[in-house]
Design an enzyme around this catalytic site. Structure first.
Site, PDB file in Angstrom:
ATOM      1  N   CYS A   1     -16.037  -8.607   5.718  1.00  0.00           N
ATOM      2  CA  CYS A   1     -15.990  -8.963   7.136  1.00  0.00           C
ATOM      3  C   CYS A   1     -16.315  -7.719   7.944  1.00  0.00           C
ATOM      4  CB  CYS A   1     -14.614  -9.537   7.516  1.00  0.00           C
ATOM      5  SG  CYS A   1     -13.401  -8.289   7.965  1.00  0.00           S
ATOM      6  N   LYS A  54      -3.733   0.949  14.891  1.00  0.00           N
ATOM      7  CA  LYS A  54      -3.706   1.880  13.755  1.00  0.00           C
ATOM      8  C   LYS A  54      -4.304   3.236  14.115  1.00  0.00           C
ATOM      9  CE  LYS A  54      -6.839  -0.758  11.518  1.00  0.00           C
ATOM     10  NZ  LYS A  54      -7.845  -1.188  10.562  1.00  0.00           N
ATOM     11  N   ARG A 110      -1.572   6.427   9.563  1.00  0.00           N
ATOM     12  CA  ARG A 110      -1.570   5.947   8.172  1.00  0.00           C
ATOM     13  C   ARG A 110      -1.700   7.116   7.191  1.00  0.00           C
ATOM     14  NH1 ARG A 110      -4.223   0.630   8.297  1.00  0.00           N
ATOM     15  NH2 ARG A 110      -3.411  -0.492  10.090  1.00  0.00           N
ATOM     16  N   CYS A 127     -14.952  -3.287  -0.307  1.00  0.00           N
ATOM     17  CA  CYS A 127     -13.571  -3.575   0.077  1.00  0.00           C
ATOM     18  C   CYS A 127     -13.046  -4.702  -0.809  1.00  0.00           C
ATOM     19  CB  CYS A 127     -13.488  -3.970   1.540  1.00  0.00           C
ATOM     20  SG  CYS A 127     -14.065  -5.651   1.838  1.00  0.00           S
ATOM     21  N   CYS A 149      -7.581 -10.899   0.761  1.00  0.00           N
ATOM     22  CA  CYS A 149      -7.640 -10.514   2.170  1.00  0.00           C
ATOM     23  C   CYS A 149      -7.817 -11.738   3.061  1.00  0.00           C
ATOM     24  CB  CYS A 149      -8.767  -9.518   2.411  1.00  0.00           C
ATOM     25  SG  CYS A 149      -8.851  -9.056   4.142  1.00  0.00           S
ATOM     26  N   CYS A 158     -13.576  -1.980   6.202  1.00  0.00           N
ATOM     27  CA  CYS A 158     -12.653  -1.180   5.380  1.00  0.00           C
ATOM     28  C   CYS A 158     -13.349  -0.265   4.381  1.00  0.00           C
ATOM     29  CB  CYS A 158     -11.656  -2.087   4.666  1.00  0.00           C
ATOM     30  SG  CYS A 158     -10.679  -3.059   5.811  1.00  0.00           S
ATOM     31  N   ARG A 205       0.868  -1.189   0.000  1.00  0.00           N
ATOM     32  CA  ARG A 205       0.000   0.000   0.000  1.00  0.00           C
ATOM     33  C   ARG A 205       0.899   1.232   0.000  1.00  0.00           C
ATOM     34  NH1 ARG A 205      -3.878  -0.099   4.919  1.00  0.00           N
ATOM     35  NH2 ARG A 205      -4.906  -1.782   3.820  1.00  0.00           N
ATOM     36  N   LYS A 214      -5.826   6.940  12.148  1.00  0.00           N
ATOM     37  CA  LYS A 214      -6.192   7.490  10.839  1.00  0.00           C
ATOM     38  C   LYS A 214      -6.644   8.942  10.940  1.00  0.00           C
ATOM     39  CE  LYS A 214      -7.478   2.942   9.227  1.00  0.00           C
ATOM     40  NZ  LYS A 214      -8.545   2.031   8.816  1.00  0.00           N
TER      41      LYS A 214
HETATM   42  C1  HEM Z   1      -9.861  -4.372  12.657  1.00  0.00           C
HETATM   43  C2  HEM Z   1      -9.930  -3.610  11.636  1.00  0.00           C
HETATM   44  C3  HEM Z   1      -9.269  -3.813  10.292  1.00  0.00           C
HETATM   45  C4  HEM Z   1      -8.380  -4.749   9.839  1.00  0.00           C
HETATM   46  C5  HEM Z   1      -7.748  -5.888  10.608  1.00  0.00           C
HETATM   47  C6  HEM Z   1      -8.127  -4.443   8.446  1.00  0.00           C
HETATM   48  C7  HEM Z   1      -7.309  -5.192   7.608  1.00  0.00           C
HETATM   49  C8  HEM Z   1      -7.232  -4.992   6.261  1.00  0.00           C
HETATM   50  C9  HEM Z   1      -6.586  -5.859   5.321  1.00  0.00           C
HETATM   51  C10 HEM Z   1      -5.916  -7.178   5.635  1.00  0.00           C
HETATM   52  C11 HEM Z   1      -6.694  -5.293   4.105  1.00  0.00           C
HETATM   53  C12 HEM Z   1      -6.094  -5.793   2.811  1.00  0.00           C
HETATM   54  C13 HEM Z   1      -7.088  -6.399   1.911  1.00  0.00           C
HETATM   55  C14 HEM Z   1      -6.499  -6.655   0.553  1.00  0.00           C
HETATM   56  O1  HEM Z   1      -6.134  -5.720  -0.128  1.00  0.00           O
HETATM   57  O2  HEM Z   1      -6.397  -7.831   0.157  1.00  0.00           O
HETATM   58  C15 HEM Z   1      -7.401  -4.059   4.268  1.00  0.00           C
HETATM   59  C16 HEM Z   1      -7.709  -3.194   3.273  1.00  0.00           C
HETATM   60  C17 HEM Z   1      -8.128  -1.903   3.499  1.00  0.00           C
HETATM   61  N1  HEM Z   1      -8.574  -1.391   4.671  1.00  0.00           N
HETATM   62 FE1  HEM Z   1      -8.702  -2.355   6.361  1.00  0.00          FE
HETATM   63  N2  HEM Z   1      -8.827  -3.337   8.092  1.00  0.00           N
HETATM   64  C18 HEM Z   1      -9.544  -2.918   9.185  1.00  0.00           C
HETATM   65  C19 HEM Z   1     -10.401  -1.828   9.251  1.00  0.00           C
HETATM   66  C20 HEM Z   1     -10.397  -0.796   8.321  1.00  0.00           C
HETATM   67  C21 HEM Z   1     -11.178   0.418   8.407  1.00  0.00           C
HETATM   68  C22 HEM Z   1     -12.136   0.740   9.528  1.00  0.00           C
HETATM   69  C23 HEM Z   1     -10.872   1.165   7.303  1.00  0.00           C
HETATM   70  C24 HEM Z   1     -11.355   2.529   6.870  1.00  0.00           C
HETATM   71  C25 HEM Z   1     -12.049   3.371   7.518  1.00  0.00           C
HETATM   72  C26 HEM Z   1      -9.932   0.403   6.536  1.00  0.00           C
HETATM   73  C27 HEM Z   1      -9.392   0.802   5.344  1.00  0.00           C
HETATM   74  C28 HEM Z   1      -8.866  -0.074   4.460  1.00  0.00           C
HETATM   75  C29 HEM Z   1      -8.585   0.276   3.109  1.00  0.00           C
HETATM   76  C30 HEM Z   1      -8.734   1.653   2.497  1.00  0.00           C
HETATM   77  C31 HEM Z   1      -8.135  -0.878   2.508  1.00  0.00           C
HETATM   78  C32 HEM Z   1      -7.713  -0.990   1.079  1.00  0.00           C
HETATM   79  C33 HEM Z   1      -8.658  -1.687   0.238  1.00  0.00           C
HETATM   80  C34 HEM Z   1      -9.973  -1.031   0.066  1.00  0.00           C
HETATM   81  O3  HEM Z   1     -10.043   0.138  -0.365  1.00  0.00           O
HETATM   82  O4  HEM Z   1     -10.967  -1.732   0.320  1.00  0.00           O
HETATM   83  N3  HEM Z   1      -9.662  -0.772   7.174  1.00  0.00           N
HETATM   84  N4  HEM Z   1      -7.717  -3.894   5.597  1.00  0.00           N
HETATM   85  S1  SF4 Z   2     -13.423  -5.361   5.471  1.00  0.00           S
HETATM   86 FE1  SF4 Z   2     -12.605  -7.307   6.066  1.00  0.00          FE
HETATM   87  S2  SF4 Z   2     -12.687  -8.490   4.187  1.00  0.00           S
HETATM   88 FE2  SF4 Z   2     -12.802  -6.378   3.585  1.00  0.00          FE
HETATM   89  S3  SF4 Z   2     -10.662  -5.804   3.156  1.00  0.00           S
HETATM   90 FE3  SF4 Z   2     -11.177  -5.201   5.265  1.00  0.00          FE
HETATM   91  S4  SF4 Z   2     -10.439  -6.881   6.485  1.00  0.00           S
HETATM   92 FE4  SF4 Z   2     -10.615  -7.656   4.390  1.00  0.00          FE
END
Ligand code: HEM
Ligand code: SF4
Length: 571
Positions: free
Chosen positions: A473, A207, A142, A428, A434, A477, A73, A209
């Site tokens: 999930c 994290k 981030r 997402c 993921c 995200c 990223r 943000k």
């Molecule tokens: C416990 C909470 C979270 C975990 C463990 C987590 C984990 C991850 C993981 C593993 C990915 C990679 C997925 C892939 O590209 O294959 C991802 C993508 C992403 N996450 Fe999270 N995430 C969490 C919460 C959030 C939240 C609340 C936001 C935003 C407000 C966020 C923003 C993003 C963004 C921008 C991406 C990039 C892909 C996309 O635009 O969907 N994440 N996250």
């Molecule tokens: S919402 Fe859950 S399934 Fe989707 S990218 Fe984030 S961690 Fe992965």
């Protein structure tokens, strides 16, 4: 009694400022993975170790190692990048990744499918165009987001400048990134205060943000983030200062009501020269007060709910050495993007393009987005702006280039989304990359939208702007709990349905129905849409209507998110 520190805290502590054994692990040719502790640390360098989940079964049967690869990223403050940087990312995605660039919901770019032996070359190519992936993931600040509106207003320019300042100020100082990925000289030792003056040895509990918003657009979804700044303008459009928001966050775990999404609180107002002091104070209070024992309770939102907003404000003011002023009035109208052309008074034009789920690719016999953007980047002398809705703006197009950009857009089949629902849709990544996905998201949402568009047409709602978001999930995200229609993966092919968030991103939704498959999602939504078409008041948004009509109760706080008392009507 102090609770035992979480495992990640020990990993950070022992890592020597994020080095761990990453350098050695990269040289280890016997596996495409890295050891578990390093997999935690590599996140701070902007990478996730993943495996292709579509191939898991087959490879297990053949007794092969999982198909490991990394997601990288990139850090892109405010989502603004030059055509040269765009071309470089496009190139590395083709040479070393899975051939696609993915625009994320937080204005960065992800490259998927990079195998271990190509990591350094890829990061060096990214460094060559003055970009990096440092702190794009991990327990640190981030990518800092900003309303990407390129129209030449003083407020937007000030917001972008502030965004870059905050990003630079909160960037980790460890030389580990340069050492490991760019073959920098090892810089030995150093006192904690010198290496990481803001974070210290163990960085943040979780994290963090930050976003900057310029009303009336709330495209950055300010209430979903730990720390936010809302531009407050005078009548002439000059920035008077900023309202500060704290304590937003989306993630939760199914079946664990102690975990919940939460919208941020407005903390107060400050002038521009005090922004960095307040940003740093909020970060260090969370560094010291945040929960380092339980990672599911470690975000700032829980710190604030546990300690109270007033105590938090007192400590922040104390550390910043400045008092906050009372928050000033502000009003948001939407979280969406405005598609198509806008022509600025300065002679520059901007073209906002729809990118389905942020995935920049060529569809066989369809839209040739990747090729078209590449051709445009080759001659464009303005910039590219990634939006928080996973779209891209070709911004600041010079007069003499406008016609050729328009021609390239037409040649490559760029088109506006077909409905108000699709215009406002986010998904997402989820499967296959993921590791946390419980259900499909990016690969499924377009099909669901096609089905829902047929229903919208029946109800005469095709052009109505309705915000829909899906995640694989409950981590959230794509910020599904701030969508008027939110779908959150529960298991393979099954989703929970949330309704009732505000169109302008100020109120979260509530659980409406659980464990729905495709047919059940459509069956649950169709009567709600029918009722909306028949009973809505003038200008009433779907998210407000479902509350007035009694389908769900309004969510008033994070802790209240899981309680659905008050809904009287079932479709
Ligand atoms: C416990 C909470 C979270 C975990 C463990 C987590 C984990 C991850 C993981 C593993 C990915 C990679 C997925 C892939 O590209 O294959 C991802 C993508 C992403 N996450 Fe999270 N995430 C969490 C919460 C959030 C939240 C609340 C936001 C935003 C407000 C966020 C923003 C993003 C963004 C921008 C991406 C990039 C892909 C996309 O635009 O969907 N994440 N996250
Ligand atoms: S919402 Fe859950 S399934 Fe989707 S990218 Fe984030 S961690 Fe992965």
């Amino acid at each position: 009694m102090t609770a035992e520190l979480s495992r990640n805290e020990r990993i950070k502590e022992a890592s020597d400022y994020l080095r761990g054994t990453l350098a050695e692990g990269l040289r280890e040719e016997i596996t495409g993975a890295i050891i578990e502790d390093d997999a935690q640390l590599v996140k701070f360098h902007g990478m996730y170790l993943q495996d292709d989940r579509d191939l898991r079964g087959e490879r297990t049967r053949k007794k092969m190692e999982k198909a490991f690869a990394f997601m990288i990223r990139v850090r892109i403050s405010g989502g603004v990048l030059t055509p040269k940087q765009w071309l470089a990312l496009d190139r590395v995605a083709a040479d070393y990744g899975n051939g696609t660039v993915r625009i994320t919901t937080r204005q960065s770019i992800q490259l998927h499918g990079i195998i271990k032996s190509n990591l350094k070359t890829t990061l060096q190519a990214i460094d060559d165009v003055l970009m990096s992936s440092i702190a794009a993931c991990g327990d640190v600040n981030r990518n800092v987001m900003c309303n990407p509106n390129p129209y030449q207003s003083r407020a937007h320019a000030a917001a972008l400048e502030l965004t870059r300042m905050i990003s630079d100020h909160l960037e980790p100082r460890t030389p580990a990134y340069r050492e490991i990925w760019l073959d920098g000289e090892r810089i030995v030792g150093g006192e904690e205060e010198v290496v990481e003056p803001i974070y210290g040895k163990t960085y943040l509990p979780r994290k963090f943000k930050v976003v900057v918003a310029v009303p009336p657009s709330n495209d950055v979804d300010i209430f979903a983030h730990d720390l936010g700044f809302i531009a407050i303008l005078d009548d002439n459009g000059n920035v008077l200062g900023w309202n500060i928001t704290v304590g937003g966050g989306m993630g939760m775990t199914h079946g664990e009501p102690d975990t919940y999404p939460r919208t941020a609180d407005v903390l107060g107002f400050c002038v521009t020269r005090d922004v960095l002091a307040f940003a740093e104070a909020v970060v260090t209070v969370q560094r010291d007060w945040g929960d380092r024992a339980n990672r599911k309770h470690a975000r700032l939102k829980y710190t604030i709910d546990d300690r109270g907003l007033d105590a938090f404000r007192d400590e922040v003011e104390h550390r910043a050495g400045v008092k906050l002023k009372p928050a000033r009035p502000f009003a948001f109208t939407s979280t969406g993007d405005r598609y198509g052309w806008t022509d600025g008074e300065d002679g520059r034009s901007h073209l906002t393009l729809y990118v389905e789920n942020g995935r920049v690719k060529n569809v066989p016999d369809g839209v040739q987005l990747a090729s078209g953007l590449r051709r445009i980047a080759e001659t464009h002398d303005g910039d590219f702006r990634l939006t928080p809705n996973q779209n891209v703006i070709i911004a600041n197009i010079a007069k003499h280039n406008r016609a050729s950009v328009a021609q390239l857009a037409a040649e490559h089949g760029f088109a506006a989304p077909a409905s108000g629902l699709r215009r406002n849709a986010l998904a997402c990544v989820a499967l296959p990359t993921c590791g946390l996905a419980l259900a499909e998201s990016e690969r499924y949402l377009p099909d669901l939208l096609a089905e829902l568009e047929r229903r919208l047409a029946v109800h005469g709602l095709t052009d109505e702007d309705i915000v829909i978001r899906m995640t694989g999930c409950p981590n959230g995200c794509a910020r599904p709990y701030l969508a008027e229609v939110g779908l959150v993966g529960k298991g393979p092919g099954r989703y929970n349905l949330y309704l009732g968030a505000a169109f302008d991103g100020t109120r979260m939704s509530k659980l409406y129905a659980e464990d729905l498959d495709h047919a059940a999602i459509v069956a649950a939504l169709d009567p709600v849409l029918a009722a909306y078409a028949a009973e809505r008041q003038k200008g009433e948004r779907l998210g407000d209507f479902v509350i007035r009509a009694g389908f769900v109760a309004a969510t008033t706080s994070g802790r209240d998110f899981h309680a659905n008392a008050g809904a009287q009507r079932v479709a």
